[in-house]
Design a protein around this motif. Structure first.
Motif, PDB file in Angstrom:
ATOM      1  N   VAL A  33       0.832  -1.200   0.000  1.00  0.00           N
ATOM      2  CA  VAL A  33       0.000   0.000   0.000  1.00  0.00           C
ATOM      3  C   VAL A  33       0.870   1.256   0.000  1.00  0.00           C
ATOM      4  O   VAL A  33       0.627   2.204  -0.739  1.00  0.00           O
ATOM      5  N   PHE A  34       1.908   1.239   0.786  1.00  0.00           N
ATOM      6  CA  PHE A  34       2.800   2.392   0.873  1.00  0.00           C
ATOM      7  C   PHE A  34       3.505   2.626  -0.455  1.00  0.00           C
ATOM      8  O   PHE A  34       3.696   3.760  -0.899  1.00  0.00           O
ATOM      9  N   GLY A  35       3.888   1.565  -1.102  1.00  0.00           N
ATOM     10  CA  GLY A  35       4.636   1.696  -2.348  1.00  0.00           C
ATOM     11  C   GLY A  35       3.770   2.131  -3.517  1.00  0.00           C
ATOM     12  O   GLY A  35       4.281   2.623  -4.512  1.00  0.00           O
ATOM     13  N   LYS A  37       7.945   0.145  15.576  1.00  0.00           N
ATOM     14  CA  LYS A  37       6.949  -0.457  14.694  1.00  0.00           C
ATOM     15  C   LYS A  37       5.673   0.382  14.660  1.00  0.00           C
ATOM     16  O   LYS A  37       5.078   0.606  13.600  1.00  0.00           O
ATOM     17  N   ILE A  38       5.266   0.834  15.843  1.00  0.00           N
ATOM     18  CA  ILE A  38       4.054   1.651  15.919  1.00  0.00           C
ATOM     19  C   ILE A  38       4.244   2.943  15.128  1.00  0.00           C
ATOM     20  O   ILE A  38       3.380   3.342  14.356  1.00  0.00           O
ATOM     21  N   LEU A  39       5.403   3.582  15.317  1.00  0.00           N
ATOM     22  CA  LEU A  39       5.661   4.847  14.635  1.00  0.00           C
ATOM     23  C   LEU A  39       5.595   4.674  13.125  1.00  0.00           C
ATOM     24  O   LEU A  39       5.020   5.511  12.417  1.00  0.00           O
ATOM     25  N   VAL A  40       6.182   3.578  12.625  1.00  0.00           N
ATOM     26  CA  VAL A  40       6.145   3.331  11.189  1.00  0.00           C
ATOM     27  C   VAL A  40       4.701   3.204  10.721  1.00  0.00           C
ATOM     28  O   VAL A  40       4.306   3.784   9.702  1.00  0.00           O
ATOM     29  N   LEU A  41       3.908   2.495  11.503  1.00  0.00           N
ATOM     30  CA  LEU A  41       2.508   2.289  11.129  1.00  0.00           C
ATOM     31  C   LEU A  41       1.744   3.613  11.101  1.00  0.00           C
ATOM     32  O   LEU A  41       1.017   3.910  10.143  1.00  0.00           O
ATOM     33  N   VAL A  42       1.965   4.426  12.141  1.00  0.00           N
ATOM     34  CA  VAL A  42       1.300   5.737  12.205  1.00  0.00           C
ATOM     35  C   VAL A  42       1.714   6.586  11.009  1.00  0.00           C
ATOM     36  O   VAL A  42       0.885   7.220  10.352  1.00  0.00           O
ATOM     37  N   PHE A  43       3.007   6.551  10.695  1.00  0.00           N
ATOM     38  CA  PHE A  43       3.507   7.328   9.573  1.00  0.00           C
ATOM     39  C   PHE A  43       2.798   6.912   8.294  1.00  0.00           C
ATOM     40  O   PHE A  43       2.367   7.764   7.507  1.00  0.00           O
ATOM     41  N   ILE A  44       2.649   5.596   8.094  1.00  0.00           N
ATOM     42  CA  ILE A  44       2.017   5.134   6.852  1.00  0.00           C
ATOM     43  C   ILE A  44       0.565   5.586   6.787  1.00  0.00           C
ATOM     44  O   ILE A  44       0.088   6.043   5.746  1.00  0.00           O
ATOM     45  N   ILE A  45      -0.134   5.506   7.927  1.00  0.00           N
ATOM     46  CA  ILE A  45      -1.540   5.928   7.937  1.00  0.00           C
ATOM     47  C   ILE A  45      -1.636   7.395   7.529  1.00  0.00           C
ATOM     48  O   ILE A  45      -2.428   7.770   6.670  1.00  0.00           O
ATOM     49  N   LEU A  46      -0.773   8.229   8.114  1.00  0.00           N
ATOM     50  CA  LEU A  46      -0.787   9.654   7.779  1.00  0.00           C
ATOM     51  C   LEU A  46      -0.436   9.856   6.308  1.00  0.00           C
ATOM     52  O   LEU A  46      -1.049  10.652   5.602  1.00  0.00           O
ATOM     53  N   PHE A  47       0.537   9.110   5.852  1.00  0.00           N
ATOM     54  CA  PHE A  47       0.985   9.245   4.473  1.00  0.00           C
ATOM     55  C   PHE A  47      -0.150   8.903   3.507  1.00  0.00           C
ATOM     56  O   PHE A  47      -0.369   9.607   2.519  1.00  0.00           O
ATOM     57  N   ILE A  48      -0.870   7.826   3.821  1.00  0.00           N
ATOM     58  CA  ILE A  48      -1.953   7.382   2.942  1.00  0.00           C
ATOM     59  C   ILE A  48      -3.079   8.423   2.913  1.00  0.00           C
ATOM     60  O   ILE A  48      -3.768   8.598   1.916  1.00  0.00           O
ATOM     61  N   GLN A  49      -3.250   9.149   4.038  1.00  0.00           N
ATOM     62  CA  GLN A  49      -4.241  10.219   4.039  1.00  0.00           C
ATOM     63  C   GLN A  49      -3.898  11.283   2.990  1.00  0.00           C
ATOM     64  O   GLN A  49      -4.744  11.787   2.283  1.00  0.00           O
ATOM     65  N   LYS A  50      -2.616  11.595   2.925  1.00  0.00           N
ATOM     66  CA  LYS A  50      -2.143  12.618   1.992  1.00  0.00           C
ATOM     67  C   LYS A  50      -2.115  12.082   0.565  1.00  0.00           C
ATOM     68  O   LYS A  50      -2.531  12.737  -0.372  1.00  0.00           O
ATOM     69  N   ARG A  51      -1.548  10.892   0.415  1.00  0.00           N
ATOM     70  CA  ARG A  51      -1.410  10.321  -0.930  1.00  0.00           C
ATOM     71  C   ARG A  51      -2.014   8.923  -0.940  1.00  0.00           C
ATOM     72  O   ARG A  51      -1.315   7.936  -0.764  1.00  0.00           O
TER      73      ARG A  51
END
Lengths: 434, 540
Positions: free
Chosen positions: B478-480, B512-526
């Motif tokens: 999803v991130f990629g 691990k949690i931080l990475v997950l939070v980052f991805i969630i925020l990232f997906i909101q933007k893109r």
């Protein structure tokens, strides 16, 4: 029949489609049997450890029946599958006590499953024999703890390492209640022995952690400060393989930084590539390799029962053997299977353990156990390098934690309390505040 | 008869050994001490046995090294009948043992008549150092190097003098440097200030792990000059160590990233290209790992290396076939219904897990790591790269390249892309869409199986193997950017590296949690990830 069907249905719903799992009541239902509940996960994450204990119980019950049963009645095992699902443990306990009306339950592995069963077993006044080493800080009227309390495993292991000249400590654990509480106790204990704050490193990892590169690199750095270093590992079974592999690959051997583990036994080792583990330590109250007639006979029976010449025995199995024998004696002494009568009769009873000592049920519902430290061998067995003289009495409330050092447990009259505060001179209640 | 040179060397070595052991007066092997050592080895307590090992080393006897080595390798036994020490190696010859003292050969009829001389951890540590002392004068420079490293920081003043003498005549530059480090380390504690100053200068830039703590001790030295000099040296070393530390973290990140990419790359096809939310993806990885176990354990048990290589195509085929069966029986009926696909594949994942539990037992299975994959390459004192991780990084890149070629250069790849971009049009052009679906899913599943082979070398092979990777795999895809192979590669590596750089500060759980939070925020933007698919097909 209907009951059997429902049992199967329940586990199908929870575990998807269950292949070949033996979830059914063994034997026929007649009023003339004494029912023994077996509450161990046969599917899900914990099946790895708990299936063996279910088989152990079936073997013990079969054997007792061959001897003529108990109080002239046959024993009947009621096996349920809580599927490694903690709330389901509570549900299954309720089912065992209200529907199947079992007279005692042998079960649970993880502390969280025990905590989930606790309110139900207390409410319905059942009996639970819990066979696994645990973090202590608990003593329920309805639970008998046949595994080790921290003073019967963790603390003697640390003492042994201190004798070996270890000055710096890494407390590594999986992130859940058992490692956290055990490490809290160990930290307090180490500090009481004059170990400085900077000589203790505490590290927690998630369940099933598989990428140990940075942590092992940290341990290596921590161990290079010129003082002898050891790792005290409360890492949960599964995560151990990659941990030891990484240690081996990064060139940390058992002589430079020994690891003493509390969750790695014979059963777990049979699934490991043992090469990177050789020489590391484990602390238990029983090892399969202990040379003793009782143990040899038990191993023979176990191999015959499982029809597998390679099956190993382990510490929680021994705990079930002791728990079952004590329960049988208590029922015979009380002349009934009534919970209160059995709970009263069992205190003070003794039975030989499998390592040549005597296990005695104490008023705090814990038992006496020898403590053995073993080194892991290439064949997956342990070689005992240290053992206590005689047995150690299990202590429900650790003397090293500020919240529990004043608490004692004594389920005999007149105290009859699981957590009596010796300073305030009163019974705190069922479960003490953490 | 031995050649004289060896005899001389032995004499020299006995001489040096006695120096090292602090018995500067005893030039000849001391028989009484040797005998005492043998007696002590037969004792019950580990302390007595340790003393015995020390005595044997001190005696300077020719047999000392062999005895100590046998003790370390678990090949030293005593007969139960009359308590004589024997060398015995079950693996090479279980029918005879050699007496330690007399050298006579003793026939062994029953292994149980022998009892192994047990050692414990601490004792083995001592024995290793004793052997190292002996091997300081070994003709093999590799052994000498290992020996110096073994005793580094654990030597007495007598031993240091001996090492000093040895270092002067040491031909090998690397061994010589290590020996000098050892001497300089001890000189740091000297009472003569000039010696200390010279040692500090000598240790400049030395990243040996023992150096820094010793220099740190000197920071509080009474002599301001020494403290200042130690401080500059220490700072220079620390800078260098930090730099290599970052390199190491980068390597850890790449290696974690390669695992993520491997696990996710199959999903990049089934989920990314086909749009199937395949919750059983982890179990396909597990099947690959179990294929490795089966081949290694049942088909060719004595060749861990060859069996591992053979497992790669085997795992591809087995997991691929399972994938095709899943597609043909379940998924094809559910195209366009993502929720039902999710539930159905989740059910399949549970079925596969329990099937493995019933067939192989719920216990983990052990997959052996071949010799050439264990250990590490030592770049310098602080940086070493573990071999199994290096292989996995390389393997990941090879698998990625192969998959890329399949998708871009073969006709199957062309059809896969055509069907995924515009199903109706592809069918109109004569592409059998249903067959392509099955092949694509099979390809994705097969790649997951290959990932399982790699993971069997890093983690447990057990019924729960798949569960630990399913979330990570979805995260990476999803991130990629769904439908983009390059995106999967970049996202896997960047997540791996980000995770490892955060771990030292935040701990494994929080990282691990931080990475997950980052991805969630990232997906909101893109919402379409790092590399969104472009074109009309993507918008539909």
């Amino acid at each position: 029949m209907k009951k059997q069907f429902k049992g199967v249905l329940a586990s199908v719903v929870t575990a998807g489609l269950v292949f070949g799992a033996t979830v059914a009541s063994a034997g026929s239902h007649s009023a003339e049997t004494i029912k023994v509940g077996v509450l161990h996960s046969l599917s899900g994450t914990m099946a790895i450890s708990e299936t063996t204990l279910k088989d152990t119980m079936l073997m013990l019950i079969e054997e007792q029946n061959k001897k003529g049963g108990l109080l002239g009645k046959q024993l009947e095992a009621v096996v349920v599958d809580p599927a490694s699902d903690w709330p389901l443990f509570a549900e299954k306990t309720r089912e065992l006590l209200t529907k199947d009306k079992v007279d005692s339950i042998f079960g649970c592995w993880t502390s969280v499953s025990r905590k989930s069963v606790l309110p139900v077993i207390e409410e319905l006044n059942g009996l639970l024999f819990y066979p696994v080493q645990y973090e202590g800080e608990e003593s329920s009227k309805n639970v008998f703890y046949t595994g080790a309390a921290p003073n019967q495993q963790a603390i003697p292991a640390v003492e042994y390492l201190m004798e070996q000249g270890v000055k710096r400590w890494v407390l590594a654990g999986t992130d859940y209640v058992y490692p956290r509480t055990t490490n809290k106790i160990l930290e307090a204990y180490l500090k009481s022995k004059g170990v400085a704050e900077e000589d203790i490193m505490i590290n927690y990892t998630p369940f099933g952690h598989s990428d140990w590169q940075s942590i092992v690199a940290d341990v290596k750095k921590f161990g290079s400060a010129g003082k002898k270093t050891a790792v005290v590992s409360t890492i949960n079974g599964d995560a151990n393989v990659p941990f030891y592999k990484e240690l081996g690959n990064q060139g940390v051997d058992a002589e430079s930084i020994p690891v003493v583990a509390f969750s790695v036994g014979e059963e777990e080792l049979s699934g490991f590539d043992t090469k990177p583990l050789v020489g590391h330590l484990a602390a238990w109250n029983y090892f399969m390799s202990v040379e003793n007639d009782a143990n040899a006979e038990f191993i023979k029976k176990w191999k015959a029962f499982t029809k597998d010449d390679k099956r190993v025995t382990n510490d929680p199995m021994e705990a079930h053997v002791i728990g079952f024998n004590l329960w049988v004696q208590a029922v015979e002494k009380a002349g009934t299977t009534d919970t209160d009568a059995v709970a009263k009769a069992i205190i003070g009873l003794e039975t030989p353990n499998l390592t040549g000592g005597i296990a005695k049920m104490l008023p705090n519902h814990h038992i006496t156990k020898p403590v053995l430290i073993g080194e892991i061998q290439e064949d997956g067995q342990f070689e005992v390098v240290s053992e206590t003289d005689g047995t150690v009495a299990g202590d429900a409330w650790s003397d090293f934690l500020p919240g529990s050092k004043d608490l004692v447990s004594d389920w005999t009259d007149p105290m009859n309390c699981g957590n009596y505060n010796t300073v305030e001179k009163k019974c705190v209640g069922a479960v003490a505040a953490k | 008869m031995r050649p004289t040179s060896i005899a001389i060397r032995h004499w020299v070595f006995a001489f040096i050994l006695s120096l090292i052991a602090g018995f500067s007066t005893a030039v000849h092997a001391d028989e009484a001490i040797f005998q005492g050592g043998i007696e002590n080895l037969l004792a019950k307590s580990f302390n007595d046995k340790t003393q015995g090992a020390q005595q044997i080393a001190e005696s300077g006897d020719d047999r000392a090294e062999q005895i100590l080595k046998a003790l370390l390798d678990r090949q030293l036994f005593s007969t139960k009948s009359d308590k004589t020490l024997v060398f015995f190696d079950k693996d090479t010859d279980a029918t005879q043992a050699k007496q330690v003292v007399s050298g006579e050969i003793l026939p062994v009829t029953d292994v149980k008549s022998l009892q192994r001389i047990r050692t414990n951890n601490k004792m083995r540590g001592v024995i290793k150092r004793l052997i190292a002392n002996i091997q300081l004068s070994n003709p093999d420079p590799v052994k000498r190097l290992a020996a110096v490293k073994e005793i580094m920081g654990k030597v007495t003043s007598d031993q240091i003098d001996a090492v000093k003498t040895l270092s002067e005549s040491e031909p090998n530059a690397e061994v010589k440097r290590e020996m000098e480090t050892l001497v300089q380390l001890s000189e740091l504690q000297s009472s003569d200030e000039d010696v200390v100053k010279a040692a500090i200068i000598g240790l400049k830039g030395n990243m040996n792990q023992q150096v820094r703590p010793k220099l740190e001790d000197l920071l509080t030295s009474e002599s301001a000059e020494i403290a200042a000099s130690a401080k500059t040296t220490l700072e220079a070393i620390n800078k260098k160590v930090t730099w290599y530390g970052h390199l190491e973290t980068l390597f850890f990140g790449l290696s974690l990233g390669s695992v993520l990419v491997l696990a996710a790359i199959g999903l990049a096809i089934t989920f990314g290209v086909m749009g199937v939310i395949n919750m059983a993806h982890g179990e396909l990885i597990m099947i690959g790992a179990y294929t490795t176990y089966t081949i290694q354990h049942y088909i060719m048990p004595n060749y861990p290396g060859v069996s591992l290589i053979l497992s790669i195509p085997a795992a591809f085929v087995v997991a691929g076939l399972v994938g095709i069966i899943i597609e043909k029986t379940v998924i094809r009926h559910l195209y366009g219904r993502p929720l039902e696909t999710l539930l159905a594949t989740f059910g399949i994942s549970l079925i596969l897990q329990q099937a493995v539990r019933s067939i192989f037992s719920p216990l983990n299975r052990s997959v052996e790591t071949p010799e050439w994959m264990s250990g590490s390459i030592q770049i310098n004192e602080v940086l070493s790269l573990t071999l199994n991780r290096l292989y996995v990084i390389a393997f990941c890149l090879v698998v990625f390249a192969a998959l890329f070629i399949v998708l871009k250069k073969t006709s199957l790849g062309l059809q896969v892309r055509a069907v995924s971009q515009n199903r109706g049009m592809a069918r109109a052009m004569g592409v059998k869409a249903s067959k392509v679906d099955a092949m694509t899913f099979g390809l994705g599943a097969g790649i997951a199986g290959i990932a399982g082979v790699a993971l069997s070398q890093l983690t447990n092979v057990g019924p729960n193997l798949g569960q630990s990777y399913i979330i990570d795999s979805f995260m990476v895809v999803v991130f990629g950017g769904v439908g983009n192979l390059w995106g999967t590669l970049i996202s896997g590596f960047s997540l791996g590296i980000a995770n490892k750089f955060m771990e030292p500060y935040a701990g494994a759980v929080l990282a691990k949690i931080l990475v997950l939070v980052f991805i969630i925020l990232f997906i909101q933007k893109r919402p379409r990830g790092l590399f969104p698919q472009k074109g009309r097909a993507a918008d539909s």
